[in-house]
Design an enzyme around this catalytic site. Structure first.
Site, PDB file in Angstrom:
ATOM      1  N   GLU A  79      -0.670   3.328  25.356  1.00 42.48           N
ATOM      2  CA  GLU A  79      -0.540   2.860  23.532  1.00 42.48           C
ATOM      3  C   GLU A  79       1.005   3.515  23.097  1.00 42.48           C
ATOM      4  OE1 GLU A  79      -2.686   4.212  20.150  1.00 42.48           O
ATOM      5  OE2 GLU A  79      -4.170   5.270  21.910  1.00 42.48           O
ATOM      6  N   CYS A 111      -7.025   3.682  22.482  1.00 43.97           N
ATOM      7  CA  CYS A 111      -7.351   4.647  23.518  1.00 43.97           C
ATOM      8  C   CYS A 111      -8.248   4.154  24.572  1.00 43.97           C
ATOM      9  CB  CYS A 111      -8.203   6.092  22.960  1.00 43.97           C
ATOM     10  SG  CYS A 111      -6.826   6.889  21.959  1.00 43.97           S
ATOM     11  N   THR A 152      -3.838  17.229  16.035  1.00 46.25           N
ATOM     12  CA  THR A 152      -4.424  16.708  17.152  1.00 46.25           C
ATOM     13  C   THR A 152      -3.510  15.948  18.033  1.00 46.25           C
ATOM     14  OG1 THR A 152      -4.999  14.581  15.851  1.00 46.25           O
ATOM     15  CG2 THR A 152      -6.558  16.333  15.466  1.00 46.25           C
ATOM     16  N   SER A 201     -11.809   7.020  10.362  1.00 49.47           N
ATOM     17  CA  SER A 201     -11.756   6.655  11.989  1.00 49.47           C
ATOM     18  C   SER A 201     -12.756   7.469  12.492  1.00 49.47           C
ATOM     19  CB  SER A 201     -10.473   7.138  12.465  1.00 49.47           C
ATOM     20  OG  SER A 201     -10.268   8.496  12.548  1.00 49.47           O
ATOM     21  N   HIS A 233     -14.965  10.171  24.565  1.00 47.06           N
ATOM     22  CA  HIS A 233     -13.386  10.157  24.123  1.00 47.06           C
ATOM     23  C   HIS A 233     -13.085  11.247  23.332  1.00 47.06           C
ATOM     24  CE1 HIS A 233      -9.457   9.309  22.706  1.00 47.06           C
ATOM     25  NE2 HIS A 233     -10.004   8.869  21.534  1.00 47.06           N
ATOM     26  N   SER A 309      -9.145   2.888  18.727  1.00 50.32           N
ATOM     27  CA  SER A 309      -9.170   2.407  17.319  1.00 50.32           C
ATOM     28  C   SER A 309      -8.469   0.950  17.391  1.00 50.32           C
ATOM     29  CB  SER A 309      -8.039   3.225  16.633  1.00 50.32           C
ATOM     30  OG  SER A 309      -8.402   4.367  16.275  1.00 50.32           O
TER      31      SER A 309
HETATM   32  P1  HMG Z   1      -8.482  17.262   8.370  1.00 48.74           P
HETATM   33  O1  HMG Z   1      -7.710  16.950   7.122  1.00 48.74           O
HETATM   34  O2  HMG Z   1      -8.123  18.407   9.168  1.00 48.74           O
HETATM   35  O3  HMG Z   1     -10.063  17.085   8.143  1.00 48.74           O
HETATM   36  O4  HMG Z   1      -8.385  15.961   9.053  1.00 48.74           O
HETATM   37  P2  HMG Z   1     -11.118  18.391   7.275  1.00 48.74           P
HETATM   38  O5  HMG Z   1     -10.586  18.849   6.166  1.00 48.74           O
HETATM   39  O6  HMG Z   1     -12.545  17.564   7.541  1.00 48.74           O
HETATM   40  O7  HMG Z   1     -11.414  19.560   8.452  1.00 48.74           O
HETATM   41  C1  HMG Z   1     -11.582  19.131   9.815  1.00 48.74           C
HETATM   42  C2  HMG Z   1     -12.785  20.210  10.182  1.00 48.74           C
HETATM   43  O8  HMG Z   1     -12.147  21.512  10.065  1.00 48.74           O
HETATM   44  C3  HMG Z   1     -13.955  19.797   9.254  1.00 48.74           C
HETATM   45  O9  HMG Z   1     -14.975  20.295  10.273  1.00 48.74           O
HETATM   46  C4  HMG Z   1     -13.916  21.284   8.462  1.00 48.74           C
HETATM   47  O10 HMG Z   1     -15.210  21.553   7.991  1.00 48.74           O
HETATM   48  C5  HMG Z   1     -13.285  21.989   9.185  1.00 48.74           C
HETATM   49  P3  HMG Z   1     -16.377  19.141   9.966  1.00 48.74           P
HETATM   50  O11 HMG Z   1     -16.792  19.613   8.733  1.00 48.74           O
HETATM   51  O12 HMG Z   1     -15.839  17.855  10.060  1.00 48.74           O
HETATM   52  O13 HMG Z   1     -17.310  19.728  11.053  1.00 48.74           O
HETATM   53  N1  HMG Z   1     -12.502  23.467   8.819  1.00 48.74           N
HETATM   54  C6  HMG Z   1     -12.823  24.657   9.030  1.00 48.74           C
HETATM   55  N2  HMG Z   1     -13.474  25.073   9.959  1.00 48.74           N
HETATM   56  C7  HMG Z   1     -13.466  26.529   9.965  1.00 48.74           C
HETATM   57  N3  HMG Z   1     -12.741  27.323   9.067  1.00 48.74           N
HETATM   58  C8  HMG Z   1     -12.000  26.906   8.278  1.00 48.74           C
HETATM   59  C9  HMG Z   1     -12.139  25.615   8.278  1.00 48.74           C
HETATM   60  N4  HMG Z   1     -11.417  24.435   7.325  1.00 48.74           N
HETATM   61  C10 HMG Z   1     -11.941  23.429   7.624  1.00 48.74           C
HETATM   62  N5  HMG Z   1     -11.246  27.382   7.481  1.00 48.74           N
HETATM   63  C11 HMG Z   1      -8.809  14.567  10.628  1.00 48.74           C
HETATM   64  C12 HMG Z   1      -9.247  15.646  10.456  1.00 48.74           C
HETATM   65  C13 HMG Z   1      -9.474  13.957  11.994  1.00 48.74           C
HETATM   66  C14 HMG Z   1      -8.892  13.260   9.772  1.00 48.74           C
HETATM   67  C15 HMG Z   1      -7.303  14.575  11.253  1.00 48.74           C
HETATM   68  O14 HMG Z   1      -7.043  15.578  12.149  1.00 48.74           O
HETATM   69  C16 HMG Z   1      -6.850  13.304  11.882  1.00 48.74           C
HETATM   70  O15 HMG Z   1      -6.303  12.262  11.032  1.00 48.74           O
HETATM   71  N6  HMG Z   1      -6.590  13.309  13.145  1.00 48.74           N
HETATM   72  C17 HMG Z   1      -6.016  12.001  13.619  1.00 48.74           C
HETATM   73  C18 HMG Z   1      -7.307  10.771  13.550  1.00 48.74           C
HETATM   74  C19 HMG Z   1      -8.488  11.074  14.752  1.00 48.74           C
HETATM   75  O16 HMG Z   1      -8.387  12.003  15.572  1.00 48.74           O
HETATM   76  N7  HMG Z   1      -9.422  10.285  14.488  1.00 48.74           N
HETATM   77  C20 HMG Z   1     -10.614  10.536  15.404  1.00 48.74           C
HETATM   78  C21 HMG Z   1     -11.507   9.090  15.497  1.00 48.74           C
HETATM   79  S1  HMG Z   1     -10.374   7.817  15.959  1.00 48.74           S
HETATM   80  C22 HMG Z   1      -9.934   8.044  17.776  1.00 48.74           C
HETATM   81  O17 HMG Z   1     -10.731   8.624  18.432  1.00 48.74           O
HETATM   82  C23 HMG Z   1      -8.967   7.107  18.194  1.00 48.74           C
HETATM   83  C24 HMG Z   1      -7.577   7.889  18.518  1.00 48.74           C
HETATM   84  O18 HMG Z   1      -7.853   8.679  19.577  1.00 48.74           O
HETATM   85  C25 HMG Z   1      -6.562   6.898  18.778  1.00 48.74           C
HETATM   86  C26 HMG Z   1      -6.669   5.648  19.654  1.00 48.74           C
HETATM   87  O19 HMG Z   1      -7.606   5.061  19.679  1.00 48.74           O
HETATM   88  O20 HMG Z   1      -5.772   5.336  20.003  1.00 48.74           O
HETATM   89  C27 HMG Z   1      -7.208   8.726  17.385  1.00 48.74           C
END
Ligand code: HMG
Length: 391
Positions: A79, A111, A152, A201, A233, A309
């Site tokens: 992609e 993906c 990521t 997502s 994945h 996605s």
């Molecule tokens: P974010 O803002 O980092 O989210 O975005 P968050 O605030 O929920 O924090 C992430 C985790 O860190 C959470 O864990 C927090 O609690 C933890 P969870 O509660 O979920 O278990 N955390 C901490 N842990 C320890 N100490 C701390 C602390 N602070 C927070 N101090 C998000 C996360 C995934 C939204 C972002 O990284 C993102 O947008 N990533 C890109 C999209 C993505 O990867 N999506 C996955 C599903 S879609 C997919 O798999 C397809 C893809 O590969 C693309 C394709 O298909 O082509 C992406």
């Protein structure tokens, strides 16, 4: 006929961004990345290392001359394509010196693409038993500086040789796919980075997993008890861990649950060091499992969850064959330590640098370190690739 993965190789960038460095620079608690996302490092590609060079390097690491004379189809799933028309596999076909009477195509669905490519390869070999098909999942995952997706990112390529009587695993003839027209992550043609509804997502990923797994178990009258490992994945390992917890059956015996957990930990070892490589992520997880698990044996069944996605998900399964360990490496984590560590400032320059194309369509490309292949120049809008050090 027995058809499956006969060889599997991997290539990634020669540069790396450490997550603690990124956390410090972004004023984020480092635990958020190391424990919240389960990531330690991200592979960072420069402008002369793209899906073609990574894909060719991954394939070169596994192919013999006999393979190159037998392969009659090359599918690149990606992609982060470098051209809207010309398939990346045409460049790779030439760089590797594969015999001319081969079909070369590119496939896309975020993906998920490589999973469709594997199925096409399996069907092709079923029809032409002497054929070998090269499937390459190759991507550069670039979200942008200071975006939620930034921690990521990643880059890498997994190459798989599909043939009859494979020496690693059989692709079983059982799969369930699911499609949902959703906007969780997408990249319009005019944008170099994706638009992402991040939390949405992750919810879609987990719900597609739950519903596809339920349908898979129903259609094939099976359950987790029939599998020794589950690969997911891996956009980032923490999400796969949530997926693993979702499919876990609490009624299984404790020692069996422990074995599944150990094997899950093996699936995420490489991804923790490389980041998201989009189409290749699931297969990097598979490679990581096969090269690091201490308990897998021939005959074991492995379940695989593919997610792209947009969105398409698929669950399918594979069976390990006798001698599979002989086809794998044992020192890959050590090799990953040889990457050059970048400061955050240098990462920002290197990862987002674009070729400066003049009005005639020419660009000199800086010579950063790559694997076996490099983008040498752009001449009249044509990308010129070659082996490193070939003049
Ligand atoms: P974010 O803002 O980092 O989210 O975005 P968050 O605030 O929920 O924090 C992430 C985790 O860190 C959470 O864990 C927090 O609690 C933890 P969870 O509660 O979920 O278990 N955390 C901490 N842990 C320890 N100490 C701390 C602390 N602070 C927070 N101090 C998000 C996360 C995934 C939204 C972002 O990284 C993102 O947008 N990533 C890109 C999209 C993505 O990867 N999506 C996955 C599903 S879609 C997919 O798999 C397809 C893809 O590969 C693309 C394709 O298909 O082509 C992406």
């Amino acid at each position: 006929m027995k058809i499956g993965i006969d060889k599997i190789g991997f290539a990634t960038a020669q540069y790396v961004l450490n997550m603690d460095d990124l956390a410090e620079s972004r004023n984020v608690d480092p635990d958020k990345y190391s424990k919240g996302l389960l990531l330690n490092n991200l592979s960072i590609t420069p402008v002369n290392d793209d899906i073609v060079t990574l894909g060719a390097s991954a394939a070169e690491s596994i192919l013999s001359e006999e393979d190159k004379n037998t392969i009659d189809m090359i599918i690149v799933a990606t992609e982060s394509s470098v051209d809207q028309s010309k398939a990346a596999s045409t460049y790779i076909h030439s760089l590797l010196g594969i015999q001319p009477f081969a079909r070369s195509i590119e496939m896309k669905e975020a993906c998920y693409g490589a999973t469709a490519a594997l199925d096409y390869a399996r069907l092709h070999v079923q029809k032409h038993p002497e054929s070998k098909v090269l499937v390459i999942a190759s991507d550069v995952a670039r979200y942008g500086v200071n975006t939620p997706g930034e921690p990521t990112q990643g880059a890498g390529s997994v190459a798989m040789l599909i043939s009859k009587d494979p020496r690693i695993l059989l692709l079983n003839d059982n799969s369930v796919a699911q499609t949902r027209d959703i906007m969780d992550f997408w990249r319009p043609n005019y944008s170099t980075t994706p638009y992402v509804n991040g939390i949405y997502s992750t919810k879609q990923y987990l719900d597609m997993l739950k519903t596809t797994w339920a349908e898979f178990q129903k259609r094939f009258n099976t359950s987790l008890a029939d599998f020794s490992a589950f690969c997911f994945h891996l956009p980032f390992p923490k999400l796969a861990l949530k997926g693993f917890n979702k499919v876990m059956d609490k009624n299984l015996p404790e020692d069996f649950k422990e074995k599944l957990k150990e094997n899950f930990e093996s699936t995420i070892l490489y991804s923790k060091e490389v980041g998201n490589i989009y189409t290749g992520s699931l297969y990097l997880g598979l490679l990581s499992l096969l090269e690091n698990s201490k308990n897998l044996v021939a005959g074991d069944q492995i379940a695989l969850f593919s997610y792209g996605s947009g969105a398409v998900a698929e669950i399918f399964s594979a069976t390990l064959v006798d001698g599979f360990k002989d086809m794998l490496q044992t020192n890959r984590l050590e090799t990953l330590k040889n990457r050059i560590r970048l400061s955050v400032e240098d990462y920002e320059k290197l990862f987002f640098e674009e070729a400066a194309i003049d009005s005639e369509g020419n660009a000199n490309i800086p010579e950063y370190k790559t694997g076996a292949f490099t983008l040498k120049e752009i001449h009249e809008h044509q990308r010129i690739y070659g082996k490193v050090n070939d003049k």
